[in-house]
Design a protein around this motif. Structure first.
Motif, short mmCIF file in Angstrom:
data_model
loop_
_atom_site.label_atom_id
_atom_site.label_comp_id
_atom_site.label_asym_id
_atom_site.label_seq_id
_atom_site.Cartn_x
_atom_site.Cartn_y
_atom_site.Cartn_z
N SER A 100 -48.51 -22.05 27.51
CA SER A 100 -49.62 -22.17 26.55
C SER A 100 -50.69 -21.12 26.81
O SER A 100 -51.28 -20.58 25.88
CB SER A 100 -50.23 -23.58 26.63
OG SER A 100 -49.29 -24.55 26.24
N SER A 119 -54.04 -25.28 21.74
CA SER A 119 -52.81 -25.25 22.54
C SER A 119 -53.10 -25.47 24.02
O SER A 119 -52.43 -26.26 24.69
CB SER A 119 -52.10 -23.91 22.33
OG SER A 119 -50.98 -23.80 23.18
N ARG A 151 -52.29 -28.91 26.58
CA ARG A 151 -51.56 -28.88 27.85
C ARG A 151 -52.40 -29.40 29.00
O ARG A 151 -51.91 -30.08 29.89
CB ARG A 151 -51.09 -27.45 28.15
CG ARG A 151 -50.07 -26.94 27.17
CD ARG A 151 -48.87 -27.88 27.07
NE ARG A 151 -47.95 -27.47 26.01
CZ ARG A 151 -46.91 -28.18 25.63
NH1 ARG A 151 -46.65 -29.34 26.19
NH2 ARG A 151 -46.12 -27.75 24.66
#
Length: 334
Positions: A182, A326, A330
């Protein structure tokens, strides 16, 4: 004699320290100190090995996020049509599919470390081919090479990290693979808005080169060495990961037991998966993966700049927002 000494007012001959018994708090502090000393010896090698491994994850993330910010620059500089650029963007998936199919067999035959080395021998020339491309052929070849390497990396990196990590740290360390993927994606999206597509491709080759060089300084997976029957190298690798003064006998025994059990219970073949008793599990597992791919996530990621432009929305703002989402996603999962 001690009694006579006491009666005469003299100190006894027995040292007082021998009479002192350790308290529960003292035992707990000693235990924590020993554990901390052991963890510090483990951490130095584990962090280095994990860092080198997840450089490949970062490279993969950069390649996934590359096509969107580079789209307008490549089409203008090389005069590519929309169809030609669509081939360039999607060919990464084709290379990744091929790499993923052969990744397991290669990792079992040549080892985890050599598989990562092979992957970077694909990714590094691929990035350079894109950076110095003069026409669509060089772009497609470079993108295909990166896809092949990425297909290998997406399998072998988490496997390697899981196999070198102790049980109490395994979950946190293996999550670094997705986290760095990511981060690589976010890097391409954010930096790609302010630099040229050639410079972005060159920057994408840096983590590839870093992993390529770093692989010569990290140990091979102890579990793979044990699986191949290389006992001396297996113990040396495990000792190197855990520290010179650590007792690795228990861990080594556990690894041997797991490998023996796995080899004893793996006498079947791929056709066994089509048995009636596995039908429901296969349908659910494969179906979930297909639904994930058919959701169009890859299309949005590869061409988000065009999507934002067609929607009359700021490309820079939209790309930056996707990158932040993103990474935050994560971080939350970790």
């Amino acid at each position: 004699m001690e009694r006579e000494c006491i009666e005469e007012g003299l100190p006894t001959t027995r040292p007082l320290l021998l009479d002192a018994q350790p308290t529960p708090n003292t035992i707990h502090e000693i235990s924590n100190f020993n554990r901390a000393a052991r963890d510090s010896s483990i951490a130095s090698v584990l962090f280095l090995s994990t860092f080198i491994a997840v450089c490949g994850s970062f490279c993969y993330g950069c390649s996934v996020g590359y096509s969107s910010p580079a789209e307008s620059g490549i089409m203008q500089d090389l005069g590519l049509s929309l169809a030609a650029y669509s081939v360039f963007g999607s060919i990464l998936t084709i290379g990744g599919m091929i790499g993923a199919i052969i990744s397991g067999k290669i990792a079992d035959v040549v080892g985890r470390r050599r598989t990562m080395l092979l992957a970077e021998l694909f990714c590094t020339p691929g990035c350079l081919a894109i950076a110095f491309a003069k026409d669509a052929w060089w772009l497609d070849i470079g993108r295909l090479l990166i896809g092949l390497g990425a297909g290998l990396l997406t399998y072998v990196v988490p496997v390697y990290v899981a196999e070198i990590t102790p049980k109490n740290l395994r979950g946190r360390f293996t999550s670094a693979h997705q986290m760095l993927t990511s981060c690589g994606f976010a890097f391409s999206y954010c930096i790609g808005n302010i630099i040229s597509w050639r410079t972005l491709a060159l920057l994408g080759s840096i983590p590839c080169l870093l992993q390529l060089l770093g692989l010569f300084f990290i140990p091979e997976s102890p579990r793979w060495l044990a699986k191949r029957g290389r006992e001396k190298e297996f113990e040396a690798s495990l000792q190197h990961l855990w520290g010179k003064n650590a007792d690795v006998s228990v861990e080594a025994m556990d690894i041997r037991d797991i490998i023996e059990s796995f080899q004893h219970n793996s006498e079947g073949n791929a056709l066994d998966l089509f048995q009636r008793r596995y039908r429901y599990s296969i349908i659910v597992g494969v179906g979930l993966m297909l639904l994930q791919q058919f959701g169009g996530n890859s299309g949005v990621v590869y061409y988000s700049s065009t999507i934002f432009a067609e929607a009359d929305f700021s490309t820079i703002l939209g790309s930056t927002a996707l990158a932040i989402i993103s990474v935050c996603d994560r971080v939350y999962l970790v």
